[in-house]
Design an enzyme around this catalytic site. Structure first.
Site, PDB file in Angstrom:
ATOM      1  CG  ASN A 148      -1.873   1.118   1.283  1.00  0.00           C
ATOM      2  OD1 ASN A 148      -1.822   2.023   0.450  1.00  0.00           O
ATOM      3  ND2 ASN A 148      -2.748   1.111   2.264  1.00  0.00           N
ATOM      4  CD  GLU A 201      -8.913  -1.141   3.899  1.00  0.00           C
ATOM      5  OE1 GLU A 201      -8.583  -0.686   5.017  1.00  0.00           O
ATOM      6  OE2 GLU A 201      -9.076  -0.439   2.906  1.00  0.00           O
ATOM      7  NE  ARG A 216     -11.045  12.838   3.286  1.00  0.00           N
ATOM      8  CZ  ARG A 216     -10.710  11.563   3.388  1.00  0.00           C
ATOM      9  NH1 ARG A 216     -11.551  10.671   3.888  1.00  0.00           N
ATOM     10  NH2 ARG A 216      -9.537  11.147   2.975  1.00  0.00           N
ATOM     11  CG  HIS A 237     -13.175   3.499   3.183  1.00  0.00           C
ATOM     12  ND1 HIS A 237     -13.995   4.448   3.778  1.00  0.00           N
ATOM     13  CD2 HIS A 237     -11.908   3.841   3.494  1.00  0.00           C
ATOM     14  CE1 HIS A 237     -13.243   5.326   4.421  1.00  0.00           C
ATOM     15  NE2 HIS A 237     -11.973   4.978   4.254  1.00  0.00           N
ATOM     16  NE  ARG A 246      -6.328   1.432  -0.062  1.00  0.00           N
ATOM     17  CZ  ARG A 246      -6.315   2.698   0.339  1.00  0.00           C
ATOM     18  NH1 ARG A 246      -5.179   3.287   0.654  1.00  0.00           N
ATOM     19  NH2 ARG A 246      -7.444   3.373   0.423  1.00  0.00           N
TER      20      ARG A 246
END
Ligand code: AMP
Length: 399
Positions: free
Chosen positions: A7, A385, A241, A180, A91
């Site tokens: 990643n 993940e 956010r 996601h 990823r």
């Protein structure tokens, strides 16, 4: 068979080496400050101590070399040579409209990742650098791209289109993609397995509540809707956010605070969310919880607003699917914050959701947290993940 999961960020590289015979992590680690003074590799073999190796890493190429050296080192390594790595899973944040599932990487895939630079300017260039560094360090080994946007590609046109002039979709592929996706796909399919639900028709809502946060609705593991949009900014209130807001706010603040549109987006991405709502207390829910418990009213309202937004999305997704069989909580907040899970579910009495307080008193463990009498099953389901990426890599590149 061992799969290396990568990643890559612009100055970082996270990795895990997973033995797919038993899906066990053999080693994991992180290269930080790639291309910056003070580069550092932190490497942890399974069951071993965390080790730190400072060394210059001008690019991801040197970083990958450091990772391979650490993995095959006679003292702290876990394999004898790079030959014991069968394939590499990457990823990749944005696959645009090109990919609705993971794919074996060739030149055309790399070009598609390049074509999506505009859609994910911070992530896709770094993801491609990681792929090219692995190709250089381990020539001939299969590399697989696992896209964060792939899960959202099953959304219907009525769901993914913004109500903008259609030409913007035609010209720029401006639409909702969702992010996601690897986590939502993994958690929804694990919820179906764990809950013994109908694999084709189960209606599952996944609440991925981490520093970034999103909700998804899926039927039989296929995404019907998800809360993030063209970028991860849409949807829930997050650590920093804003999530959904009236777009006219941008013009208002730009004008009154004399900000450029880039500066404004920085405010929405980095200074808003619970950090902004709490008056600057923190983006970390542990700090916000502590402040609220100590009587900080702004922190308390930030938590209430966050909870309310998640509950509102769950309600919308129940309507979108005409029902729900299971709700799963995952990621940092979802896996660790029992009070947050309970408070979100307290909005869902109309669905017959009942949380069992004793079952809910748990962290980071796969568990049913609803009462036996609950009409909807509620799970705490830790996301993974890396394992999801490794499984796809094995499926596509396993020999
Ligand atoms: P993630 O992005 O999935 O790694 O989640 C990170 C976030 O999880 C942190 O910023 C914290 O806000 C949150 N978190 C971690 N542990 C806890 C906890 N025990 N209680 C509440 N929030 C937590």
């Amino acid at each position: 068979m061992n799969i290396l999961v990568m990643n890559c960020g612009s100055s970082s590289l996270k990795y895990q080496l997973i033995d797919m015979e038993n899906e066990r992590v053999l080693a994991k680690g992180l290269c930080e400050r790639i291309g910056i003074e003070g580069s550092l590799l932190t490497h942890t073999p399974a069951g071993g101590e965390k080790m730190k190796f400072p060394a210059p890493m001008p690019s991801h190429k040197e970083a990958i070399r450091m990772v391979l050296d650490a993995l095959i080192n006679p003292n702290h390594g876990v394999i004898k040579s790079a030959e014991e790595i069968s394939a590499i899973g990457h990823r990749v944040v944005h696959g645009g409209t090109y990919y609705s599932e993971s794919v074996l990487i060739d030149e055309s895939v790399k070009q598609a990742i390049r074509d999506c630079f505009d859609l994910a300017p911070l992530h896709n260039p770094a993801n491609l650098m990681g792929i090219e560094a692995c190709e250089a360090a381990m020539p001939g080994k299969p590399n697989v791209a696992v896209f964060d946007t792939a899960f959202g590609m099953s959304m219907a046109e009525k769901v993914y289109l913004y109500a903008l002039p259609y030409e913007y979709y035609e010209k720029y592929k401006l639409r909702r993609y969702g992010f996601h996706g690897t986590s939502h796909g993994f958690v929804s399919s694990e919820a179906i397995k764990f809950g013994g639900l109908d694999p084709k028709n189960a209606k599952v809502i996944v609440c991925h509540l981490g520093n970034g946060a999103s909700v998804s609705a899926s039927i039989g593991g296929k995404c019907v809707d998800t809360s993030m949009g063209l970028t991860p900014l849409e949807g829930l209130i997050m650590g920093t956010r804003s999530g959904d807001l009236d777009p006219a706010i941008l013009q208002f603040i730009c004008k009154h605070e004399n900000l450029s549109i880039d500066e404004m987006l920085n405010v929405l991405n980095k200074k808003s969310g619970v950090l902004g709502l709490s008056g600057g207390v923190s983006s970390d829910f542990r700090d916000i919880d502590d402040a609220a418990n100590a009587g900080n009213q702004r922190a308390a309202v930030a938590l209430q607003a966050y909870t309310y937004r998640v509950a509102k999305y769950i309600g919308a997704y129940v309507a979108a699917m005409n029902g729900v069989d299971a709700i799963a909580f995952t990621a940092g907040v979802g896996e660790n914050d029992a009070t947050m899970r309970k408070n979100i579910c307290s909005y869902l009495g109309y669905l017959g959701v009942e949380i069992d307080d004793e079952r809910n008193h748990v962290r980071g463990e796969l568990r049913l947290i609803s009462a036996d009498s609950s009409k909807v099953k509620v799970f705490l389901l830790p996301t993974n993940e890396e394992l999801a990426i490794a499984r796809d890599t094995l499926r596509l590149a396993g020999k």
